[in-house]
Every structure is written in C-alpha cells, then in structure tokens.
Write a protein that holds these residues in place. Structure first.
Motif, PDB file in Angstrom:
ATOM      1  N   GLY A 139     118.448  -1.568  90.603  1.00 44.14           N
ATOM      2  CA  GLY A 139     119.179  -0.386  90.205  1.00 44.14           C
ATOM      3  C   GLY A 139     118.347   0.465  89.275  1.00 44.14           C
ATOM      4  O   GLY A 139     117.210   0.145  88.939  1.00 44.14           O
ATOM      5  N   VAL A 140     118.928   1.530  88.851  1.00 45.84           N
ATOM      6  CA  VAL A 140     118.257   2.436  87.934  1.00 45.84           C
ATOM      7  C   VAL A 140     118.408   1.871  86.523  1.00 45.84           C
ATOM      8  O   VAL A 140     119.491   1.467  86.119  1.00 45.84           O
ATOM      9  N   GLU A 141     117.340   1.859  85.766  1.00 48.40           N
ATOM     10  CA  GLU A 141     117.374   1.381  84.380  1.00 48.40           C
ATOM     11  C   GLU A 141     117.687   2.560  83.460  1.00 48.40           C
ATOM     12  O   GLU A 141     116.916   3.511  83.360  1.00 48.40           O
ATOM     13  N   PHE A 142     118.846   2.482  82.804  1.00 47.75           N
ATOM     14  CA  PHE A 142     119.266   3.543  81.903  1.00 47.75           C
ATOM     15  C   PHE A 142     118.939   3.232  80.443  1.00 47.75           C
ATOM     16  O   PHE A 142     119.202   4.031  79.566  1.00 47.75           O
ATOM     17  N   GLY A 143     118.417   2.051  80.170  1.00 44.96           N
ATOM     18  CA  GLY A 143     118.177   1.657  78.790  1.00 44.96           C
ATOM     19  C   GLY A 143     119.435   1.094  78.168  1.00 44.96           C
ATOM     20  O   GLY A 143     120.463   0.923  78.822  1.00 44.96           O
ATOM     21  N   TYR A 144     119.379   0.803  76.901  1.00 49.56           N
ATOM     22  CA  TYR A 144     120.542   0.232  76.220  1.00 49.56           C
ATOM     23  C   TYR A 144     121.512   1.334  75.794  1.00 49.56           C
ATOM     24  O   TYR A 144     121.158   2.516  75.752  1.00 49.56           O
ATOM     25  N   ARG A 145     122.745   0.919  75.482  1.00 47.36           N
ATOM     26  CA  ARG A 145     123.753   1.878  75.027  1.00 47.36           C
ATOM     27  C   ARG A 145     123.302   2.510  73.713  1.00 47.36           C
ATOM     28  O   ARG A 145     122.945   1.817  72.784  1.00 47.36           O
ATOM     29  N   GLY A 146     123.289   3.816  73.657  1.00 51.68           N
ATOM     30  CA  GLY A 146     122.913   4.532  72.454  1.00 51.68           C
ATOM     31  C   GLY A 146     121.461   4.968  72.404  1.00 51.68           C
ATOM     32  O   GLY A 146     121.061   5.681  71.493  1.00 51.68           O
ATOM     33  N   GLN A 147     120.666   4.551  73.365  1.00 56.21           N
ATOM     34  CA  GLN A 147     119.251   4.921  73.367  1.00 56.21           C
ATOM     35  C   GLN A 147     119.082   6.438  73.482  1.00 56.21           C
ATOM     36  O   GLN A 147     118.256   7.025  72.789  1.00 56.21           O
ATOM     37  N   ARG A 148     119.879   7.070  74.339  1.00 59.18           N
ATOM     38  CA  ARG A 148     119.807   8.525  74.498  1.00 59.18           C
ATOM     39  C   ARG A 148     120.169   9.261  73.208  1.00 59.18           C
ATOM     40  O   ARG A 148     119.757  10.389  72.988  1.00 59.18           O
ATOM     41  N   LEU A 149     120.972   8.598  72.353  1.00 56.91           N
ATOM     42  CA  LEU A 149     121.421   9.220  71.113  1.00 56.91           C
ATOM     43  C   LEU A 149     120.495   8.908  69.944  1.00 56.91           C
ATOM     44  O   LEU A 149     120.728   9.352  68.822  1.00 56.91           O
ATOM     45  N   GLY A 150     119.472   8.096  70.193  1.00 52.70           N
ATOM     46  CA  GLY A 150     118.540   7.733  69.140  1.00 52.70           C
ATOM     47  C   GLY A 150     119.052   6.656  68.203  1.00 52.70           C
ATOM     48  O   GLY A 150     118.582   6.529  67.075  1.00 52.70           O
ATOM     49  N   LEU A 151     120.011   5.855  68.676  1.00 55.97           N
ATOM     50  CA  LEU A 151     120.577   4.794  67.855  1.00 55.97           C
ATOM     51  C   LEU A 151     119.873   3.471  68.146  1.00 55.97           C
ATOM     52  O   LEU A 151     119.343   3.265  69.239  1.00 55.97           O
ATOM     53  N   PRO A 152     119.870   2.555  67.178  1.00 52.19           N
ATOM     54  CA  PRO A 152     119.246   1.254  67.427  1.00 52.19           C
ATOM     55  C   PRO A 152     120.020   0.452  68.470  1.00 52.19           C
ATOM     56  O   PRO A 152     121.207   0.699  68.702  1.00 52.19           O
ATOM     57  N   GLU A 153     119.348  -0.522  69.063  1.00 53.88           N
ATOM     58  CA  GLU A 153     119.981  -1.340  70.098  1.00 53.88           C
ATOM     59  C   GLU A 153     120.980  -2.320  69.505  1.00 53.88           C
ATOM     60  O   GLU A 153     122.035  -2.563  70.088  1.00 53.88           O
ATOM     61  N   THR A 179     129.322   4.369  76.435  1.00 54.36           N
ATOM     62  CA  THR A 179     130.694   3.958  76.101  1.00 54.36           C
ATOM     63  C   THR A 179     131.318   4.843  75.028  1.00 54.36           C
ATOM     64  O   THR A 179     132.126   4.388  74.236  1.00 54.36           O
ATOM     65  N   ARG A 180     130.958   6.122  75.026  1.00 55.63           N
ATOM     66  CA  ARG A 180     131.622   7.097  74.170  1.00 55.63           C
ATOM     67  C   ARG A 180     132.730   7.756  74.975  1.00 55.63           C
ATOM     68  O   ARG A 180     132.498   8.269  76.055  1.00 55.63           O
ATOM     69  N   GLY A 181     133.949   7.723  74.436  1.00 54.53           N
ATOM     70  CA  GLY A 181     135.065   8.364  75.110  1.00 54.53           C
ATOM     71  C   GLY A 181     134.979   9.874  75.014  1.00 54.53           C
ATOM     72  O   GLY A 181     134.220  10.425  74.213  1.00 54.53           O
ATOM     73  N   LEU A 182     135.780  10.534  75.832  1.00 56.14           N
ATOM     74  CA  LEU A 182     135.812  12.000  75.792  1.00 56.14           C
ATOM     75  C   LEU A 182     136.247  12.522  74.427  1.00 56.14           C
ATOM     76  O   LEU A 182     135.829  13.603  74.006  1.00 56.14           O
ATOM     77  N   HIS A 183     137.096  11.762  73.730  1.00 59.28           N
ATOM     78  CA  HIS A 183     137.522  12.186  72.397  1.00 59.28           C
ATOM     79  C   HIS A 183     136.335  12.188  71.430  1.00 59.28           C
ATOM     80  O   HIS A 183     136.218  13.065  70.579  1.00 59.28           O
ATOM     81  N   ASP A 184     135.423  11.227  71.564  1.00 61.28           N
ATOM     82  CA  ASP A 184     134.225  11.201  70.731  1.00 61.28           C
ATOM     83  C   ASP A 184     133.244  12.297  71.144  1.00 61.28           C
ATOM     84  O   ASP A 184     132.600  12.913  70.300  1.00 61.28           O
ATOM     85  N   LYS A 185     133.127  12.530  72.428  1.00 61.35           N
ATOM     86  CA  LYS A 185     132.217  13.575  72.903  1.00 61.35           C
ATOM     87  C   LYS A 185     132.682  14.953  72.428  1.00 61.35           C
ATOM     88  O   LYS A 185     131.870  15.778  72.016  1.00 61.35           O
ATOM     89  N   ALA A 186     133.994  15.199  72.479  1.00 60.69           N
ATOM     90  CA  ALA A 186     134.528  16.493  72.045  1.00 60.69           C
ATOM     91  C   ALA A 186     134.315  16.715  70.546  1.00 60.69           C
ATOM     92  O   ALA A 186     134.068  17.837  70.110  1.00 60.69           O
ATOM     93  N   ALA A 187     134.405  15.638  69.775  1.00 61.80           N
ATOM     94  CA  ALA A 187     134.219  15.736  68.323  1.00 61.80           C
ATOM     95  C   ALA A 187     132.765  15.571  67.913  1.00 61.80           C
ATOM     96  O   ALA A 187     132.446  15.618  66.730  1.00 61.80           O
ATOM     97  N   LYS A 188     131.884  15.363  68.906  1.00 61.27           N
ATOM     98  CA  LYS A 188     130.455  15.118  68.640  1.00 61.27           C
ATOM     99  C   LYS A 188     130.289  13.958  67.672  1.00 61.27           C
ATOM    100  O   LYS A 188     129.549  14.042  66.675  1.00 61.27           O
TER     101      LYS A 188
END
Length: 135
Positions: free
Chosen positions: A2-16, A120-129
């Motif tokens: 499959g496609v490797e997306f990295g760990y959760r939060g990697q795109r946001l610059g958060l630690p693993e 695993t960020r919900g739409l409520h978190d995305k809307a509130a950034k």
C-alpha cells in the motif's frame, strides 16, 4: 502493498510518540466518556432534581458549558486531563475563544467529531485548526 503515509501527525510536524504526539483514539474515547459521566452526575443531581427525562437534556447543556470553560482556560476538559490529553492549536499554542466555540458546537453535533482524516483529527478539530495531543 500500500501507500506509506507515515505516522499519525507527521504531516502536522508532531512527534510520533510521547508528549506532543497525536492522542490515540482510545484515550480520546475514554476521556469523552469521563466528561459525559461527570456532566450526567451534575445534571441529574444538581440541575434536574433527579428527574431522568430532564437530566438527558441538561447533560448536553452542562457538557457544552464545561467544554467551553475548560478548553478556553486550561486547554483540557476534566476527562482529557485525567487521560493526559490537551487540545492545542496546530502551532502548539492555546485555542482562542472563537476556536473553542466552533470546536464545542461541532462536537455537540456529534457527526463532525466522528469523521476523521488520516491523522485521526475530526472535522471539529479541523474547523477549529486544533489537534488533541498527549501531555
């Protein structure tokens, strides 16, 4: 394969792992159940005067008020604090009042909170950034 997306939060610059990493789903679910139970006790015992029909409506109101007040002041609800979680802006700062209101209203609607992205960020978190992280 499959496609490797990295760990959760990697795109946001958060630690693993560890402090500052994205909170696991299990911790977040337990935290919301703790918050709901505390609000149910408050609504049933103090506001609804032990009337089960009234306490259901008041529980939602108390939950909204507790979320607004605690997220705006300390960045964690009681359940999140017990589970070692905190809600922060994407840059790591405290949420502003408008972001707290947006996040809480969408959380009370439930549906935005159960639709997640690959971090695993919900739409409520995305809307509130915002993002829920471990402390």
């Amino acid at each position: 394969m499959g496609v490797e997306f990295g760990y959760r939060g990697q795109r946001l610059g958060l630690p693993e792992q560890g402090p500052g990493s994205i909170a696991t789903i299990g911790r977040r679910v337990v935290a919301i159940f703790i918050d709901w139970f505390l609000c149910l006790v408050i609504a049933y015992g103090l506001i609804a005067h032990r009337d089960a029909a009234k306490s259901n409506t008041w529980t939602l109101v108390v939950f909204g008020v507790v979320s607004l007040l605690t997220l705006a002041t300390v960045g964690s609800t009681p359940g999140k604090r017990i589970m070692g979680l905190r809600v922060v802006r994407l840059d790591g700062g405290r949420l502003g009042p408008l972001a707290v209101v947006i996040r809480t209203v969408l959380l009370l609607l439930v549906l935005p909170a159960v639709i997640w992205d690959r971090d695993t960020r919900g739409l409520h978190d995305k809307a509130a950034k915002s993002v829920q992280v471990r402390i």
